[in-house]
Design a protein around this motif. Structure first.
Motif, PDB file in Angstrom:
ATOM      1  N   HIS A 582       0.839  -1.196   0.000  1.00 25.42           N
ATOM      2  CA  HIS A 582       0.000   0.000   0.000  1.00 25.42           C
ATOM      3  C   HIS A 582       0.877   1.250   0.000  1.00 25.42           C
ATOM      4  CE1 HIS A 582      -4.120  -1.691   0.791  1.00 25.42           C
ATOM      5  NE2 HIS A 582      -3.371  -2.747   1.064  1.00 25.42           N
ATOM      6  N   GLY A 583       1.948   1.199  -0.759  1.00 25.73           N
ATOM      7  CA  GLY A 583       2.864   2.327  -0.792  1.00 25.73           C
ATOM      8  C   GLY A 583       3.626   2.443   0.517  1.00 25.73           C
ATOM      9  N   ASP A 584       3.588   3.624   1.105  1.00 24.63           N
ATOM     10  CA  ASP A 584       4.224   3.847   2.397  1.00 24.63           C
ATOM     11  C   ASP A 584       3.240   3.733   3.556  1.00 24.63           C
ATOM     12  OD1 ASP A 584       6.621   4.329   1.109  1.00 24.63           O
ATOM     13  OD2 ASP A 584       6.214   6.474   0.912  1.00 24.63           O
ATOM     14  N   GLY A 603      -5.593  -0.828   4.008  1.00 24.53           N
ATOM     15  CA  GLY A 603      -4.523   0.001   4.535  1.00 24.53           C
ATOM     16  C   GLY A 603      -5.003   1.359   4.983  1.00 24.53           C
ATOM     17  N   ARG A 604      -4.069   2.122   5.489  1.00 26.37           N
ATOM     18  CA  ARG A 604      -4.381   3.475   5.934  1.00 26.37           C
ATOM     19  C   ARG A 604      -4.590   4.435   4.781  1.00 26.37           C
ATOM     20  NH1 ARG A 604      -0.021   3.839  10.930  1.00 26.37           N
ATOM     21  NH2 ARG A 604      -1.176   2.450  12.349  1.00 26.37           N
ATOM     22  N   ASP A 605      -4.289   4.004   3.574  1.00 26.00           N
ATOM     23  CA  ASP A 605      -4.558   4.838   2.406  1.00 26.00           C
ATOM     24  C   ASP A 605      -6.014   4.778   1.978  1.00 26.00           C
ATOM     25  OD1 ASP A 605      -4.517   2.225   1.622  1.00 26.00           O
ATOM     26  OD2 ASP A 605      -3.181   2.502  -0.088  1.00 26.00           O
ATOM     27  N   GLY A 606      -6.847   3.991   2.666  1.00 27.37           N
ATOM     28  CA  GLY A 606      -8.266   3.916   2.359  1.00 27.37           C
ATOM     29  C   GLY A 606      -8.615   2.966   1.247  1.00 27.37           C
ATOM     30  N   CYS A 607      -7.674   2.148   0.802  1.00 32.02           N
ATOM     31  CA  CYS A 607      -7.913   1.219  -0.308  1.00 32.02           C
ATOM     32  C   CYS A 607      -7.869  -0.219   0.179  1.00 32.02           C
ATOM     33  CB  CYS A 607      -6.867   1.405  -1.406  1.00 32.02           C
ATOM     34  SG  CYS A 607      -6.940   3.006  -2.219  1.00 32.02           S
ATOM     35  N   ARG A 626     -14.026   8.662  -0.290  1.00 31.33           N
ATOM     36  CA  ARG A 626     -13.339   9.245   0.867  1.00 31.33           C
ATOM     37  C   ARG A 626     -12.259   8.277   1.338  1.00 31.33           C
ATOM     38  NH1 ARG A 626     -17.674  10.736   5.256  1.00 31.33           N
ATOM     39  NH2 ARG A 626     -15.739  11.342   6.320  1.00 31.33           N
ATOM     40  N   CYS A 627     -11.027   8.689   1.223  1.00 31.42           N
ATOM     41  CA  CYS A 627      -9.908   7.784   1.525  1.00 31.42           C
ATOM     42  C   CYS A 627      -9.553   7.865   3.002  1.00 31.42           C
ATOM     43  CB  CYS A 627      -8.703   8.120   0.655  1.00 31.42           C
ATOM     44  SG  CYS A 627      -8.983   7.788  -1.095  1.00 31.42           S
ATOM     45  N   GLY A 628     -10.452   7.386   3.863  1.00 31.51           N
ATOM     46  CA  GLY A 628     -10.135   7.286   5.271  1.00 31.51           C
ATOM     47  C   GLY A 628      -9.539   5.928   5.588  1.00 31.51           C
ATOM     48  N   GLU A 629      -8.899   5.822   6.724  1.00 32.22           N
ATOM     49  CA  GLU A 629      -8.238   4.568   7.103  1.00 32.22           C
ATOM     50  C   GLU A 629      -9.249   3.437   7.231  1.00 32.22           C
ATOM     51  OE1 GLU A 629      -5.957   2.736  10.995  1.00 32.22           O
ATOM     52  OE2 GLU A 629      -5.577   4.818  10.424  1.00 32.22           O
ATOM     53  N   ILE A 630      -8.869   2.276   6.708  1.00 30.43           N
ATOM     54  CA  ILE A 630      -9.693   1.073   6.833  1.00 30.43           C
ATOM     55  C   ILE A 630      -9.224   0.310   8.063  1.00 30.43           C
ATOM     56  CG2 ILE A 630     -10.301  -1.116   5.763  1.00 30.43           C
ATOM     57  CD1 ILE A 630     -10.078   0.230   3.073  1.00 30.43           C
ATOM     58  N   CYS A 631     -10.162   0.055   8.981  1.00 28.45           N
ATOM     59  CA  CYS A 631      -9.812  -0.590  10.243  1.00 28.45           C
ATOM     60  C   CYS A 631     -10.039  -2.094  10.218  1.00 28.45           C
ATOM     61  CB  CYS A 631     -10.613   0.026  11.385  1.00 28.45           C
ATOM     62  SG  CYS A 631     -10.248   1.780  11.649  1.00 28.45           S
ATOM     63  N   ASP A 632     -11.027  -2.565   9.464  1.00 32.46           N
ATOM     64  CA  ASP A 632     -11.323  -3.996   9.454  1.00 32.46           C
ATOM     65  C   ASP A 632     -12.053  -4.344   8.168  1.00 32.46           C
ATOM     66  OD1 ASP A 632     -11.294  -6.573  10.271  1.00 32.46           O
ATOM     67  OD2 ASP A 632     -12.684  -6.338  11.941  1.00 32.46           O
ATOM     68  N   CYS A 633     -11.948  -5.603   7.752  1.00 32.08           N
ATOM     69  CA  CYS A 633     -12.626  -6.072   6.545  1.00 32.08           C
ATOM     70  C   CYS A 633     -12.927  -7.560   6.691  1.00 32.08           C
ATOM     71  CB  CYS A 633     -11.791  -5.809   5.292  1.00 32.08           C
ATOM     72  SG  CYS A 633     -10.194  -6.661   5.265  1.00 32.08           S
ATOM     73  N   ILE A 634     -13.996  -8.009   6.027  1.00 29.67           N
ATOM     74  CA  ILE A 634     -14.383  -9.416   6.020  1.00 29.67           C
ATOM     75  C   ILE A 634     -14.870  -9.786   4.630  1.00 29.67           C
ATOM     76  CG2 ILE A 634     -14.957  -9.559   8.471  1.00 29.67           C
ATOM     77  CD1 ILE A 634     -17.882  -9.235   7.667  1.00 29.67           C
ATOM     78  N   TYR A 635     -14.945 -11.084   4.386  1.00 29.40           N
ATOM     79  CA  TYR A 635     -15.445 -11.625   3.116  1.00 29.40           C
ATOM     80  C   TYR A 635     -16.712 -12.410   3.422  1.00 29.40           C
ATOM     81  CZ  TYR A 635     -15.250 -13.666  -1.581  1.00 29.40           C
ATOM     82  OH  TYR A 635     -15.526 -14.027  -2.871  1.00 29.40           O
ATOM     83  N   TRP A 649     -12.637   4.800   9.081  1.00 28.45           N
ATOM     84  CA  TRP A 649     -12.825   6.150   9.594  1.00 28.45           C
ATOM     85  C   TRP A 649     -13.952   6.904   8.887  1.00 28.45           C
ATOM     86  CZ3 TRP A 649      -7.301   8.541  10.613  1.00 28.45           C
ATOM     87  CH2 TRP A 649      -6.689   7.798  11.640  1.00 28.45           C
ATOM     88  N   ASP A 650     -14.459   6.383   7.791  1.00 23.94           N
ATOM     89  CA  ASP A 650     -15.554   7.079   7.115  1.00 23.94           C
ATOM     90  C   ASP A 650     -16.909   6.777   7.742  1.00 23.94           C
ATOM     91  OD1 ASP A 650     -15.716   4.462   6.386  1.00 23.94           O
ATOM     92  OD2 ASP A 650     -16.057   4.834   4.252  1.00 23.94           O
ATOM     93  N   ARG A 651     -16.949   5.878   8.775  1.00 27.48           N
ATOM     94  CA  ARG A 651     -18.150   5.591   9.572  1.00 27.48           C
ATOM     95  C   ARG A 651     -19.249   4.936   8.744  1.00 27.48           C
ATOM     96  NH1 ARG A 651     -18.408  11.392  12.886  1.00 27.48           N
ATOM     97  NH2 ARG A 651     -16.204  11.378  13.517  1.00 27.48           N
ATOM     98  N   ARG A 652     -18.883   4.257   7.684  1.00 23.36           N
ATOM     99  CA  ARG A 652     -19.846   3.585   6.823  1.00 23.36           C
ATOM    100  C   ARG A 652     -19.371   2.175   6.537  1.00 23.36           C
ATOM    101  NH1 ARG A 652     -22.417   6.872   8.550  1.00 23.36           N
ATOM    102  NH2 ARG A 652     -23.358   8.706   7.555  1.00 23.36           N
ATOM    103  N   ILE A 653     -20.354   1.328   6.188  1.00 21.90           N
ATOM    104  CA  ILE A 653     -20.038  -0.041   5.770  1.00 21.90           C
ATOM    105  C   ILE A 653     -19.937  -0.031   4.251  1.00 21.90           C
ATOM    106  CG2 ILE A 653     -20.775  -2.447   5.771  1.00 21.90           C
ATOM    107  CD1 ILE A 653     -22.375  -1.847   8.297  1.00 21.90           C
ATOM    108  N   ASN A 654     -18.737  -0.241   3.726  1.00 24.24           N
ATOM    109  CA  ASN A 654     -18.494  -0.240   2.281  1.00 24.24           C
ATOM    110  C   ASN A 654     -18.564  -1.659   1.765  1.00 24.24           C
ATOM    111  OD1 ASN A 654     -17.560   2.705   1.774  1.00 24.24           O
ATOM    112  ND2 ASN A 654     -16.345   2.052   3.536  1.00 24.24           N
ATOM    113  N   ILE A 655     -19.401  -1.861   0.765  1.00 27.04           N
ATOM    114  CA  ILE A 655     -19.665  -3.187   0.213  1.00 27.04           C
ATOM    115  C   ILE A 655     -19.136  -3.219  -1.215  1.00 27.04           C
ATOM    116  CG2 ILE A 655     -21.435  -4.904  -0.298  1.00 27.04           C
ATOM    117  CD1 ILE A 655     -23.214  -3.488   1.752  1.00 27.04           C
TER     118      ILE A 655
END
Length: 1005
Positions: A582-584, A603-607, A626-635, A649-655
């Protein structure tokens, strides 16, 4: 394929029995078959019935084909009869031959079946396989080996600490040679005879000029110098054709050898025995002159007794070689002056170089083969001419068998030899560094190009397997010997080395390169700290997450430095790694898809990125606006479709939809749920967990937990962790986040009243929630013994054991099989086990229940493997691999060294744990003992006093005596204390009374 069907045969005879078909790759339909004419000859038909009761060829065919008689494959019968080769005569061996034919016919049927399957592969199929091989497989291998090469290059990174440490030399002559002594001192000799001693930090210790300029005469110039460390002396050569010897400690002159026939340019010294040595010098005529000295101490003392010349005992070379302890050899090596010369005791050979191309580098022994015929010829010529020429001083050329000659374009200015690698490196005016095998002088084994000026200095570092080269434009390069590639280049602008280079020396002890030009420059290598044997780290940065791939039996770890490493679970060895994922930016979370073959990282780059972690290829990028930090993810899988869910950090569930029909490399999320937009979290979402088939839980920084219905996208219930008594303290006001939630999946649908969701709380508390009827709290208790924040949760498949990790490295195992099942619980569950896994916070914990092991990662950069019982198996990346099925290879019963010495790992005493006064604790213990004694007396009121015999007393005394087991020092201390005079606290009253002598006075009568 059934043998009863008519398919195309493979033999020429079978083609006559095959009829028109639409394709060679399909079976022939039954209605197109016409009766075929049998092509079995009469002799073969009679041979079938030659033995009564024996199995005929047609019987064998019928046994193996197992089809109806009217549907027999005639082409198959014809093939089998052709291969049978039956006998016409009757004999005892016929039954044996028949049995062999049965086995052979069975093998024939198998081969025919294979033949029919192979015929179904078309040319188009082969082309598709070739295209897949050329495209996908080649791409896979290219990416894999590219990342391996990059990883290998990263492991060999090396550089200097720039700019260099420089000490200016004002108005001074150039330095000829630099030596480094074992006491960390640089000894430098200048042309004008000034010798100086410098510390390792380039601080001048002392300097002295060896000889003054004589009046009316030209000053002496030094050409080279070396050290006789065995005799605490140093040798130098001058332009006046002299070899002078000085005391190294006092710098006083000792003696000199004068009258050399040629001007010495290069000097070397080597000890060949206890009191034997060798002094070599190369001259301006291309000769190597060798002085072999025996009984060196006695010889030097003899030379010191000779008459003094310029205040220095001097002996001529003619007189010196007359001594039986001196052997003088002159070897004609080059047709030009000697640029460098050195004797290598490891191969007992001399190497000499010059700018003459035909003899650029020559290797030879000290003494060559004796050529008697040539010597006799030279003696006759001397006698005829009547010249009083010392024939031993005439330089002698050697035979080709006595030397190895390396021809180099434009000659050799510098060289170095490494016995360990069996390699010679040369450099000169053509700016190319050549690598040679010393036994193959015809062609170099490698060419290193990159210098833009003639090469002045070369050194092979055996320890680092590196090559250092310095050119006349003050450019320093570091080369890798194995790869023959340049690892680092430092030019004069960055190193700030100015002037013409006159001397160089590499110090292996301090890993520094000393260069003498207008000043003295010291270039230190940037050395990574060597890890201690007990301090093993898996990453150089904090490890934020780890996951186990059951498909490949690998553990994947991600660090804050955006490095992904793949480890073998069975051995703990590093399988693969790639950086810059994720870069740096740091990698905060990761998961696998349902197949376990694709890795998804956030990553913290929001991707989010989808990887083939076996070769480091990024398959897809999942990106939001909105490229906020991603804290957790599941499949997850919803509506028979597969999705990747991410929170942060964007306070939304991204699907994100995981569909192979979408060929875009960058993919954007699906529309948000309406409840998520209107009634979702008001703070950063820290964790997400799923319970198939419908439930989804998310927790935020403000302590709120929302349970969702994945099918409809509506909120199922809201939960808010209560503040416990510990959390009501003023300092815990900000500590209300819920960083981990986990479902107890066996309780969600089976037990309606049981707690099915576990969430972390403030100050190491753990809350059990029942999700029915809007959510009810069934239990809360402090799970961390040290009241530290909980960092990770894991639960067994049957929900009987809960594993909890905190921020100081402890792992606790709680038995929750019957906890919070039937209602609210007041008491906490029982602690089955606990141990300390790391000295810092545990960032992730992966339970591998089928192998009965657990993987933990921490902020300190270590990833460790434990058994579910807390036995230490090892740290990923340790030098000694383990065998997961062999407990003897585990580290258990040992624990990591840093855990062993950490104060927090010490057992906690009740006084320290509960914070009660020591006197109160002691009195409570005494009170408990009194209660026990009174209870025992009440139970046995009539009990008699136990009788103690003398034997019991002696036995007790023996138990209490430790005199024999004590050490000498302790026994001595005890002896001193027992034999000290008694101290009564001062004199008594009668000690202070005065006394008088009684005189013998006469008694009066």
């Amino acid at each position: 394929m059934p043998l009863g069907k008519k398919v195309r045969p493979s033999s020429a005879a079978g083609k006559l029995e095959t009829y028109t078909i639409s394709s060679i790759f399909h079976d022939v339909r039954a209605d197109t078959v016409r009766p075929a004419t049998s092509r079995i000859r009469p002799s073969q038909a009679r041979a079938k019935t030659s033995i009564p009761g024996a199995r005929s060829g047609s019987d064998l065919i019928g046994r193996f084909s197992q089809v109806e008689e009217n549907e027999q494959a005639e082409w198959l019968e014809w093939e089998l009869l052709k291969q049978q080769n039956r006998r016409h005569s009757v004999g005892l061996a016929q039954n044996l031959v028949t049995n062999e034919n049965i086995q052979r016919l069975g093998d024939t049927l198998k081969s025919l079946r294979k033949g029919k399957i192979e015929q179904q592969v078309s040319l188009e199929h082969l082309r598709n396989i070739q295209a897949a091989f050329e495209d996908e497989f080649c791409t896979y291998m290219q990416l894999k080996y590219k990342e391996i090469e990059e990883s290998y290059t990263r492991s060999k990174r090396i550089s200097f600490s720039l700019p260099a440490t420089i000490r200016e030399l004002l108005h001074a002559e150039q330095i000829l040679r630099i030596y480094f002594t074992p006491d960390n001192t640089f000894i430098m000799m200048r042309e004008d005879g000034i010798i100086s001693f410098w510390s390792a930090e380039l601080k001048l210790k002392r300097s002295r000029k060896l000889f003054e300029r004589p009046a009316g005469r030209k000053p002496k110039w030094i050409t080279d110098f070396t050290i006789m460390s065995q005799y605490n002396k140093f040798i130098l050569t001058t332009g006046d054709r002299e070899i002078q010897i000085y005391e190294l400690s006092t710098l006083e002159p000792y003696c000199q050898i004068a009258g050399l026939e040629t001007g010495p340019l290069q000097l070397d010294y080597c000890s060949t025995g206890e009191d034997d040595c060798m002094i070599l010098y190369g001259d301006d005529q291309g000769c190597v002159n060798i002085l072999l000295l025996k009984s060196v101490g006695e010889t030097l003392r003899t030379w010191k007794k000779w008459p003094k010349l310029d205040n220095l005992p001097s002996i001529s070379i003619e007189n010196a070689i007359l001594s039986p302890n001196v052997t003088y050899i002159r070897w004609k090596v080059h047709e030009d002056w000697v640029t460098q010369m050195k004797y290598y005791n490891s191969i007992r050979a001399i190497m000499s170089s010059s700018n003459h191309e035909a003899s650029a580098l020559v290797i030879g022994c000290t003494t060559g083969t004796t050529n008697l015929e040539k010597q006799m010829k030279e003696l006759k010529e001397c006698w005829k001419e009547g010249k009083a020429v010392k024939c031993h001083t005439v330089p002698q050329k050697r035979l080709e068998c006595d030397q190895s000659v390396f021809r180099v374009h434009k000659g050799v200015k510098t060289f170095d030899f490494c016995k360990k690698n069996n390699m010679i490196v040369t450099g000169g005016m053509d700016r190319i560094v050549r690598m040679w095998n010393p036994y193959v002088p015809g062609k170099p084994t490698g060419l290193l190009r990159g210098h833009l000026a003639p090469i002045f200095f070369l050194h092979i570092s055996t320890d680092d397997n590196k090559l250092f080269s310095v050119s006349t434009d003050n450019t320093v390069k570091i080369w890798d010997i194995e790869d023959q590639s340049c690892l680092y280049t430092a030019n004069s602008k960055v190193s700030r080395i100015k002037g013409d280079v006159s001397a160089c020396h590499y110090v292996p002890v301090t890993k520094a390169l000393c260069i003498a030009a207008d000043g003295i420059a010291l270039l230190h290598l940037r050395i990574q700290p060597v890890p201690k044997p007990y301090n093993v780290s898996s990453h150089n940065e904090p490890v934020l997450c780890c996951k186990y791939s059951n498909e490949f039996r690998q553990v994947v770890t991600c660090s804050e430095g955006s490095v992904i490493k793949v480890w073998d679970l069975d051995t703990g060895n590093l399988t693969f790694e790639f950086s810059g994922a994720h870069g740096d930016c740091a990698i905060c979370c990761m998961t696998f898809d349902d197949s376990g073959r694709r890795l998804i990282t956030g990553g913290r780059d929001g991707c989010l990125k989808v990887w083939n972690h076996n070769n480091g290829h990024c398959l897809r990028i999942l990106k939001k606006e909105r490229c906020g930090e991603i804290c957790d993810c599941i499949y997850v899988e919803m509506h028979k479709h597969k999705y990747v869910l991410a929170v942060g950090w964007d306070r939304r569930i991204n699907i994100y939809s995981d569909s192979f029909s979408d060929h875009h490399h960058t993919q954007f999320p699906e529309p948000h749920w309406q409840d998520d937009l209107k009634r979702g979290h008001k703070d950063d979402i820290l964790c997400i967990a799923q319970c198939p088939p419908t439930l989804l839980a998310t927790s935020s920084y403000d302590g709120e937990i929302i349970v969702w219905n994945m099918i409809s996208g509506h909120i199922y219930c809201r939960l808010q962790n209560p503040r416990t008594a510990v959390c009501r303290d003023g300092e815990a006001e900000v500590d209300k986040n819920v960083n981990k939630v986990i479902f107890l999946k066996t309780r969600v649908l089976k037990v309606e009243l049981g707690a099915s969701l576990v969430a972390t709380g403030c100050q190491g508390s753990l809350a059990f929630w029942n999700l029915f009827h809007g959510g009810q709290l069934f239990g809360i208790f402090p799970a961390s013994k040290v009241k530290s924040q909980l960092s990770s949760l894991a639960v067994s498949n049957d929900d009987s054991l809960l594993y909890v990790a905190d921020c100081v490295g402890y792992i606790y195992v709680y038995g929750i099989k019957d906890f919070a099942v039937h209602g609210v619980e007041v008491d906490p569950p029982s602690v089955v086990n606990y141990w300390r896994a790391h000295i810092t916070g545990v960032t992730c914990m992966e339970l591998i229940e089928e192998e009965k092991v657990m993987v933990t990662s921490s902020v300190e950069g270590t990833v460790r493997l434990w058994s579910v019982d807390g036995e230490f198996i090892g740290t990923f990346g340790q030098p000694q691999p383990w065998e997961i099925y062999a407990p003897a290879s585990w580290k258990h019963p040992m624990v990591p060294y840093e855990i062993l010495i950490d104060p927090l790992s010490m057992p906690i005493h009740p006084v320290l744990e509960e914070g009660i006064p020591v006197i109160q604790f002691i009195s409570s213990k005494q009170h408990e003992e009194e209660i026990k004694n009174t209870e025992s007396k009440e139970l046995h009121p009539n009990s008699l006093k136990t009788f103690i015999s003398d034997d019991d007393i002696n036995e007790e005394i023996k138990k209490m005596t430790f005199q024999n087991s004590l050490g000498k020092r302790l026994r001595h201390e005890r002896y001193q204390s027992l034999n000290k005079p008694l101290n009564h606290g001062g004199p008594f009253a009668y000690h202070t009374l005065k006394y008088f002598e009684v005189s013998n006075a006469p008694i009066a009568l």
